[in-house]
Design a protein around this motif. Structure first.
Motif, PDB file in Angstrom:
ATOM      1  N   LEU A   1       0.833  -1.214   0.000  1.00 10.87           N
ATOM      2  CA  LEU A   1       0.000   0.000   0.000  1.00 10.87           C
ATOM      3  C   LEU A   1       0.861   1.256   0.000  1.00 10.87           C
ATOM      4  O   LEU A   1       0.551   2.236  -0.669  1.00 10.87           O
ATOM      5  N   LEU A   2       1.968   1.211   0.742  1.00  6.85           N
ATOM      6  CA  LEU A   2       2.853   2.369   0.793  1.00  6.85           C
ATOM      7  C   LEU A   2       3.506   2.626  -0.568  1.00  6.85           C
ATOM      8  O   LEU A   2       3.602   3.767  -1.011  1.00  6.85           O
ATOM      9  N   VAL A   3       3.926   1.554  -1.254  1.00  3.43           N
ATOM     10  CA  VAL A   3       4.530   1.722  -2.574  1.00  3.43           C
ATOM     11  C   VAL A   3       3.506   2.261  -3.573  1.00  3.43           C
ATOM     12  O   VAL A   3       3.784   3.191  -4.330  1.00  3.43           O
ATOM     13  N   ALA A   4       2.309   1.660  -3.575  1.00  6.02           N
ATOM     14  CA  ALA A   4       1.284   2.091  -4.526  1.00  6.02           C
ATOM     15  C   ALA A   4       0.929   3.557  -4.318  1.00  6.02           C
ATOM     16  O   ALA A   4       0.831   4.337  -5.276  1.00  6.02           O
ATOM     17  N   GLU A   5       0.737   3.936  -3.052  1.00  6.51           N
ATOM     18  CA  GLU A   5       0.428   5.349  -2.764  1.00  6.51           C
ATOM     19  C   GLU A   5       1.626   6.227  -3.060  1.00  6.51           C
ATOM     20  O   GLU A   5       1.500   7.314  -3.636  1.00  6.51           O
TER      21      GLU A   5
ATOM     22  N   LEU B   1      -5.509   4.620   3.447  1.00  2.00           N
ATOM     23  CA  LEU B   1      -5.673   4.727   4.899  1.00  2.00           C
ATOM     24  C   LEU B   1      -6.828   3.843   5.388  1.00  2.00           C
ATOM     25  O   LEU B   1      -6.727   3.197   6.434  1.00  2.00           O
ATOM     26  N   ALA B   2      -7.917   3.827   4.609  1.00  2.21           N
ATOM     27  CA  ALA B   2      -9.056   2.979   4.990  1.00  2.21           C
ATOM     28  C   ALA B   2      -8.669   1.500   4.946  1.00  2.21           C
ATOM     29  O   ALA B   2      -9.057   0.716   5.831  1.00  2.21           O
TER      30      ALA B   2
ATOM     31  N   GLU C   1       3.095   7.652   7.502  1.00  5.98           N
ATOM     32  CA  GLU C   1       3.740   8.155   6.291  1.00  5.98           C
ATOM     33  C   GLU C   1       2.716   8.685   5.291  1.00  5.98           C
ATOM     34  O   GLU C   1       2.902   9.759   4.702  1.00  5.98           O
ATOM     35  N   ILE C   2       1.635   7.944   5.102  1.00  5.18           N
ATOM     36  CA  ILE C   2       0.636   8.369   4.120  1.00  5.18           C
ATOM     37  C   ILE C   2      -0.064   9.634   4.588  1.00  5.18           C
ATOM     38  O   ILE C   2      -0.347  10.540   3.786  1.00  5.18           O
ATOM     39  N   ARG C   3      -0.335   9.746   5.879  1.00  6.84           N
ATOM     40  CA  ARG C   3      -0.924  10.985   6.394  1.00  6.84           C
ATOM     41  C   ARG C   3       0.037  12.164   6.175  1.00  6.84           C
ATOM     42  O   ARG C   3      -0.391  13.268   5.842  1.00  6.84           O
ATOM     43  N   LEU C   4       1.326  11.926   6.365  1.00  5.93           N
ATOM     44  CA  LEU C   4       2.306  12.985   6.142  1.00  5.93           C
ATOM     45  C   LEU C   4       2.355  13.369   4.671  1.00  5.93           C
ATOM     46  O   LEU C   4       2.425  14.550   4.324  1.00  5.93           O
TER      47      LEU C   4
ATOM     48  N   LEU D   1      -1.410  17.767   8.757  1.00  9.05           N
ATOM     49  CA  LEU D   1      -0.083  17.781   9.362  1.00  9.05           C
ATOM     50  C   LEU D   1      -0.174  17.466  10.848  1.00  9.05           C
ATOM     51  O   LEU D   1       0.633  16.695  11.386  1.00  9.05           O
ATOM     52  N   ARG D   2      -1.164  18.061  11.504  1.00  8.17           N
ATOM     53  CA  ARG D   2      -1.358  17.768  12.923  1.00  8.17           C
ATOM     54  C   ARG D   2      -1.678  16.287  13.134  1.00  8.17           C
ATOM     55  O   ARG D   2      -1.106  15.632  14.020  1.00  8.17           O
ATOM     56  N   GLN D   3      -2.583  15.753  12.302  1.00 12.75           N
ATOM     57  CA  GLN D   3      -2.945  14.345  12.429  1.00 12.75           C
ATOM     58  C   GLN D   3      -1.748  13.443  12.167  1.00 12.75           C
ATOM     59  O   GLN D   3      -1.548  12.436  12.866  1.00 12.75           O
ATOM     60  N   ALA D   4      -0.954  13.787  11.177  1.00 11.22           N
ATOM     61  CA  ALA D   4       0.222  12.977  10.861  1.00 11.22           C
ATOM     62  C   ALA D   4       1.216  12.985  12.010  1.00 11.22           C
ATOM     63  O   ALA D   4       1.751  11.935  12.405  1.00 11.22           O
ATOM     64  N   TYR D   5       1.476  14.180  12.563  1.00 10.99           N
ATOM     65  CA  TYR D   5       2.455  14.298  13.641  1.00 10.99           C
ATOM     66  C   TYR D   5       1.979  13.541  14.882  1.00 10.99           C
ATOM     67  O   TYR D   5       2.753  12.827  15.541  1.00 10.99           O
TER      68      TYR D   5
END
Length: 514
Positions: free
Chosen positions: A88-92, A119-120, A137-140, A159-163
């Motif tokens: 999923l990380l590579v595809a995104e 994310l879902a 990572e995806i949120r960032l 950004l807040r959610q990612a952090y």
């Protein structure tokens, strides 16, 4: 939302651009798998905390900027293992890479939707250190995309959610080095935002800390894990950009390029690092030796960098061709004004007044002024102050590392009563930069000081940059009190063309003196 504009500028400014535009979008630097590292576990990780062999191969392709191949491998993995975090990380990451590199706004919403879907899918998977790392990572990535493309309120929230996600991951999975890497990157970047905007980031609960961030990155860089090379690159680029550790970055990128000559990202990084070092010849060598072919995502910005380097060398026709190629291939709004300004310089210095004027007129017709280079180009048009040929040629020669020729060119400059103040301030600044490049530090100090004294409160970047460089010279000499005074002086100046990057560097330098 001026603070988000500053974050957006930070995402695009300076030599760290290579890390910020490319490394976070392909959050990996995994090497080709072999029988040893496929079975490796470190720091009490289980197999579920590491990339699968298939995901590692996909990551290798993504790191090389062969995004189509990476996506194909990731999709195959997802068919076999639905919800695989690494796949999923590579595809995104492949889609995000193409968006950030092309700057094609028409693809923005599609990528945001793909990130939401990833994310879902992750939310439906069992909780592991790798799964939580990928969510962060995806949120960032999503926050970076939103801020970059002007959706600043959404970007602030993301950004807040990612952090918060990364901080939670660090507490839940202490010692998981991929998370330590991302935590360090977030801490450093947020910590380098100028002081005038700290209140907003504190309100969002985003307490950056440059020293803590760099230490976390170092920890992730020193011990083996799937993403160790990425952490090593981030440390090297941050130390080059903010701490003057130039040769460290050059040596690392040279080694990586030798190990993977088919890696386009490493060619980009090598070119960027050598350009920052004022090594025009070496930077152009990376450009000319870059891997090519239909499997690589086009990186138009490489042509813009090459145009600058050719301009430094006085190869005006070649510089024109490179910038025209950039303008024809690039889909974004940034660096367009700068490209037209550099076209103006190439035509003007080669004696083609008509083409120079046409290029000058184009500067105001499109593009954006988020990037400092674009703001400088627009200010050139707005101020209507004619350029000095000797000063312009000397500046280009210095940028390319041709310091002795630059000093000879500066000897052609003659100030008169009609000479604009800007030119009278630029001349000692350029001499200081040339002497600094030649390591003739006493002469550099003398001319930096002359520039500061003559500048007063003039709204140009020469005095603040002189103070910053004097701070570095004193810091290297162990004169901490003097260095601190100069860094504080660099921060004290009002608006000028390069205030964002100058203030960020001075702030980081001050923190390093504590």
């Amino acid at each position: 939302m001026k603070v988000l504009a500053e974050v957006r500028r930070g995402l695009r400014a300076g030599a760290l651009r290579a890390a910020l535009l490319l490394l976070p979008l392909c959050v990996c630097a995994a090497q080709e798998p072999d029988s040893n590292n496929e079975q490796r576990t470190t720091n009490n990780e289980t197999a579920s905390d590491q990339l699968s062999p298939a995901a590692r191969r996909a990551y290798t392709e993504l790191l090389k900027l062969r995004t189509g191949t990476a996506q194909a491998l990731a999709r195959t993995e997802l068919r076999q293992q639905p919800g695989s975090p690494g796949a999923l990380l590579v595809a995104e990451g492949a889609g995000f890479a193409e968006l950030v590199i092309s700057q094609d706004a028409s693809r923005y919403q599609t990528i945001i939707d793909q990130q939401d879907a990833a994310l879902a899918a992750l939310d439906a998977q069992p909780r592991t250190a790798l799964r939580d790392y990928v969510r962060g990572e995806i949120r960032l990535h999503q926050a970076v995309a939103q801020v970059m493309f002007g959706h600043e309120l959404q970007g602030a929230w993301s950004l807040r959610q990612a952090y918060l996600q990364v901080q939670q991951n660090a507490r839940r999975w202490p010692g998981y080095l991929p998370t330590v890497k991302t935590l360090g990157l977030c801490e450093f970047l947020i910590g380098s935002v100028p002081e005038g905007y700290r209140w907003f980031l504190n309100l969002l609960g985003l307490p950056g800390n440059t020293e803590a961030g760099l230490q976390h990155l170092r920890t992730a860089a020193q011990r083996p894990h799937d993403f160790q090379p990425e952490a090593q690159i981030l440390v090297a680029l941050i130390r080059q950009t903010y701490y003057g550790a130039d040769e460290e970055a050059a040596a690392l990128v040279a080694r990586l390029s030798r190990e993977q000559p088919d890696n386009l990202l490493f060619s980009y990084l090598g070119m960027s690092v050598q350009k920052k070092l004022h090594h025009a010849d070496q930077a152009l060598a990376y450009y000319r030796n870059q891997p090519t072919g239909p499997t690589y995502v086009p990186v138009a910005y490489l042509h813009h960098m090459a145009a600058d380097l050719l301009l430094y060398q006085g190869q005006y026709t070649a510089s024109e061709r490179a910038n025209q190629q950039f303008l024809s291939e690039y889909r974004g709004v940034h660096y367009r004004k700068d490209a037209w300004f550099k076209l103006y310089l190439a035509y003007w210095l080669s004696g083609d007044a008509a083409q120079a004027e046409r290029s000058r007129q184009q500067i105001s017709k499109g593009g954006d002024t988020t990037v400092e280079e674009d703001r400088y180009a627009q200010r050139f048009v707005d101020d209507r102050v004619p350029l000095s040929r000797p000063l312009t040629r000397a500046r280009l020669q210095i940028d390319g590392g041709y310091y002795r020729p630059a000093l000879a060119t500066l000897d052609e400059f003659r100030a008169t009563g009609a000479t604009p103040l800007r030119d009278r301030l630029e001349e000692p600044y350029r001499r200081a930069r040339a002497y600094h490049g030649l390591q003739r530090l006493d002469s550099a100090r003398l001319y930096y000081g002359r520039c500061i004294t003559a500048s007063g409160t003039a709204p140009y970047y020469f005095a603040p940059q002189s103070a910053l460089q004097l701070g570095y010279i004193c810091q290297e000499a162990g004169q901490k009190a003097q260095a601190k005074a100069y860094f504080q002086q660099a921060l004290s100046y009002g608006k000028h063309e390069y205030k964002t990057s100058t203030d960020a560097k001075a702030k980081v330098a001050l923190a390093s003196l504590k």
